[in-house]
Scaffold this active site. Structure first.
Site, PDB file in Angstrom:
ATOM      1  N   TYR A  54      25.202  78.413  29.725  1.00  0.00           N
ATOM      2  CA  TYR A  54      25.317  77.052  29.220  1.00  0.00           C
ATOM      3  C   TYR A  54      25.466  77.044  27.707  1.00  0.00           C
ATOM      4  O   TYR A  54      24.985  77.940  27.018  1.00  0.00           O
ATOM      5  CB  TYR A  54      24.089  76.218  29.591  1.00  0.00           C
ATOM      6  CG  TYR A  54      24.046  75.853  31.040  1.00  0.00           C
ATOM      7  CD1 TYR A  54      24.976  74.950  31.560  1.00  0.00           C
ATOM      8  CD2 TYR A  54      23.120  76.419  31.905  1.00  0.00           C
ATOM      9  CE1 TYR A  54      24.962  74.627  32.899  1.00  0.00           C
ATOM     10  CE2 TYR A  54      23.097  76.103  33.252  1.00  0.00           C
ATOM     11  CZ  TYR A  54      24.030  75.208  33.741  1.00  0.00           C
ATOM     12  OH  TYR A  54      24.022  74.882  35.061  1.00  0.00           O
ATOM     13  N   GLN A  87      25.637  82.248  43.876  1.00  0.00           N
ATOM     14  CA  GLN A  87      26.692  81.235  43.717  1.00  0.00           C
ATOM     15  C   GLN A  87      26.776  80.280  44.902  1.00  0.00           C
ATOM     16  O   GLN A  87      27.062  79.105  44.736  1.00  0.00           O
ATOM     17  CB  GLN A  87      28.053  81.908  43.529  1.00  0.00           C
ATOM     18  CG  GLN A  87      28.347  82.255  42.075  1.00  0.00           C
ATOM     19  CD  GLN A  87      29.698  82.923  41.916  1.00  0.00           C
ATOM     20  OE1 GLN A  87      30.535  82.876  42.809  1.00  0.00           O
ATOM     21  NE2 GLN A  87      29.907  83.547  40.778  1.00  0.00           N
ATOM     22  N   SER A 130      27.000  73.786  40.173  1.00  0.00           N
ATOM     23  CA  SER A 130      28.414  74.160  40.151  1.00  0.00           C
ATOM     24  C   SER A 130      29.211  73.403  41.206  1.00  0.00           C
ATOM     25  O   SER A 130      30.285  72.879  40.922  1.00  0.00           O
ATOM     26  CB  SER A 130      28.579  75.666  40.407  1.00  0.00           C
ATOM     27  OG  SER A 130      28.271  76.388  39.247  1.00  0.00           O
ATOM     28  N   ARG A 190      22.051  81.783  37.620  1.00  0.00           N
ATOM     29  CA  ARG A 190      23.521  81.810  37.649  1.00  0.00           C
ATOM     30  C   ARG A 190      24.011  83.252  37.768  1.00  0.00           C
ATOM     31  O   ARG A 190      24.655  83.784  36.863  1.00  0.00           O
ATOM     32  CB  ARG A 190      24.074  81.110  36.415  1.00  0.00           C
ATOM     33  CG  ARG A 190      23.543  79.688  36.265  1.00  0.00           C
ATOM     34  CD  ARG A 190      24.516  78.798  35.540  1.00  0.00           C
ATOM     35  NE  ARG A 190      24.927  77.700  36.401  1.00  0.00           N
ATOM     36  CZ  ARG A 190      25.929  76.885  36.138  1.00  0.00           C
ATOM     37  NH1 ARG A 190      26.682  77.065  35.066  1.00  0.00           N
ATOM     38  NH2 ARG A 190      26.234  75.901  36.962  1.00  0.00           N
ATOM     39  N   ASP A 221      24.473  77.383  44.413  1.00  0.00           N
ATOM     40  CA  ASP A 221      24.494  76.732  43.106  1.00  0.00           C
ATOM     41  C   ASP A 221      25.038  75.308  43.202  1.00  0.00           C
ATOM     42  O   ASP A 221      26.239  75.074  43.102  1.00  0.00           O
ATOM     43  CB  ASP A 221      25.336  77.591  42.152  1.00  0.00           C
ATOM     44  CG  ASP A 221      25.293  77.077  40.727  1.00  0.00           C
ATOM     45  OD1 ASP A 221      24.817  75.947  40.496  1.00  0.00           O
ATOM     46  OD2 ASP A 221      25.732  77.820  39.825  1.00  0.00           O
TER      47      ASP A 221
END
Lengths: 379, 379
Positions: free
Chosen positions: A226, A125, A131, A120, A128
């Site tokens: 997380y 990104q 997400s 992350r 990901d």
């Protein structure tokens, strides 16, 4: 090199791991893309569109002939076994729950990349998938609530009187929770939210929500952004503090998931029974056991309350409910990861890249993701 | 005097003509309110709540003993016949389609008020059930579209790329159309709209929509703010001019209804076939024949297009999908009309009041609404 796009097999799964747009991206890298017939039917991408983008269509993928296989849901052990040595797979692998597949991938010397393991960090990104799919799920959670709610979401001032806006409470302010907040806000609801990570307060506010501070004494921040599990007594305290906020809400959306673990119980039946009749509870964590007591994944459960019922919704396959755009984002995540491993038409992962190394699950006969290797050793 | 609140009989009807809030309003006027057991169950108003508000609950209404009967859907001829001479009814009567009931009301010397006949003047807005229910239907039309649309409504700029907003086209910019525009706009869609009444352009813009000007040569403005029918050649020209706008939209919502008549055909199958796969068409006029060719009320019909299908939705009972707030507004409309006819606990309509006179359908054995009297004479 030949890249195969599988038609997903799991019931309820409507996404696909490549779109005509990413087929163009991959062919521009010098790769040959083979799409299994009908792979995009459920998500609105036709065989003709893939063909036009430069792919060939195969009635069935010849798995043993593929250099790369891209997928959405974890592969079956049988599919893993059919791949050739050195083949690369990219997709969601759910390693903690799919150990037989992991074992088969390692045994077959397949190089498997699990999108759940993408670091992350900001450079990653665009790859990901957790997400991108959580964004879809958070939006969808609100839509599912609106469909079932017997009242309006927005404030209405009419000649026949004023109707107040719905009160929405979101528990868990990760990507899904923040999207739920933003979507409910767009629709005119009054939105509040809580997350055990104190850092999320600003994000909640930036989406237009009111952050609920619970006095739990300490902050809980896990690795990689997380949330970590709360000790049981603190979880109990959290529920006690949340109860009045749950009772005051018309719509409750829970999104607290811990990757690879059972979801934490945030809301008991007793708390749901404090809500007024007609209220709707959407549990986005239903597939991993649920944040709400009594939730059934894939089903609506009525909970009797004073004067009627509250509807408890175990949302399942939420991204598949918006299959076209969910696939669009997912396919980009897959293609972007594949792109950083490809040069001159050849896929050759460079493990000095922390994103490539981080996402790798198996290679050269070894399970390189340590927690999964440990789980396999113990199984 | 005794006011009865009926439990609606029609399948799919979930509204109720009084709420605990309006029971309080009516008892404060000196009226006794009797609610049929379970009348509010489907809309979230419990017998206990009515009782607490001052009503009594009856297992079945003793129709012959009522001074006033309030209802949502048109009464059956049998119910009309069971009422006593001089009894007052208030509700939706759909006189043009329910002639046997109208005849029975007149024969029994019942004084019937049809909410469809409420004059569209500002003093009567608080009694205008067509408007209040159209507001619900317009909101709901968008929600039904969002549920079925395989893509997002809002613009999303994500790490995996930008997703453009949905393009929504609304045909008919009455109350329902304007609410559909506003709701789609809230959700982040790009919205355009057309109505044959030129006056609606400003209203469309005030809700955030772009008004589409069609060069139809003349303005069409009916009496009482409703659109009148276009001559067939102009209707054809309207469709030709609309076709490219329909083809460019992802979501099409049609709301063109002419009270008491079949809905005008605005969109042919040929036009729908110009839309891209995954698009959704919501026809709010499906119950009166539909604005879209091939629509089936109460059903989703897939229309094959290049690369997939378009979903054609014949929306039925839209206000009943949000029964709690739809009933809340409807019950206020009913109570407000009853209130202007009530003094010292006695209901005594004053026909010098243009609202009372305008809404009256039958009294003293006569059908006083001329178009309905003519229709009865010809039947």
């Amino acid at each position: 090199m030949r890249v195969g796009v599988t038609r997903e097999q799991r019931a309820g799964e409507r996404r696909v791991a490549a779109t005509p747009e990413t087929v163009q991206q991959l062919t521009a890298l010098g790769l040959d893309v083979v799409v299994e017939k009908g792979a995009g039917d459920e998500s609105g991408y036709s065989d003709a569109a893939y063909k036009e983008a430069g792919a060939t269509i195969a009635a069935k993928l010849a798995l043993g002939a593929l250099d790369v296989l891209v997928h959405v849901r974890p592969l079956s052990p049988a599919t893993a076994k059919a791949l050739k040595k050195g083949a690369v797979t990219i997709g969601l692998a759910s390693p903690s729950t799919e150990l037989p597949t992991v074992a088969a991938l390692a045994a077959g010397k397949v190089t498997a990349f699990a999108l759940e393991l993408i670091p992350r960090i900001s450079r990653a990104q665009s790859m990901d998938a957790l997400s991108s799919q959580a964004l879809v799920a958070g939006y969808r959670a609100v839509i599912e609530a609106v469909m079932r709610y017997p009242r309006f979401f927005p404030l209405y001032m009419t000649a026949a009187g004023t109707i107040p806006p719905a009160k929405v409470l979101v528990l868990g302010a990760g990507v899904a929770g923040l999207q739920a907040i933003g979507t409910a806000k767009r629709l005119g609801a009054r939105v509040s939210a809580n997350d055990i990570r104190a850092a999320s307060a600003d994000e909640v506010r930036s989406m237009g929500g009111t952050f609920i501070n619970l006095d739990l004494d300490t902050a809980a921040e896990g690795t990689g952004g997380y949330a970590k599990e709360l000790a049981e007594d603190r979880a109990k305290r959290q529920r006690d503090l949340l109860a009045p906020h749950v009772a005051a809400s018309d719509i409750l959306i829970t999104t607290a998931a811990i990757p690879g673990r059972a979801a934490p119980l945030l809301v008991t039946t007793y708390m749901v029974k404090g809500m007024r009749a007609g209220s709707v509870v959407i549990d986005l964590a239903a597939e991993s056991g649920g944040n709400v007591e009594g939730v059934v994944a894939g089903a609506d459960t009525p909970v009797a309350v004073d004067g009627g019922t509250v509807t408890l919704v175990g949302l399942q396959d939420a991204p598949s409910a918006i299959p076209s755009d969910a696939s669009r984002l997912y396919a980009k995540n897959v293609a972007n990861l594949l792109a950083i491993m490809t040069a001159d038409g050849t896929v050759s992962p460079d493990y000095s890249d922390e994103v490539v190394a981080g996402a790798c699950l198996t290679r050269d006969g070894t399970v390189v993701h340590e927690p999964t290797a440990n789980a396999l050793a113990q199984s």
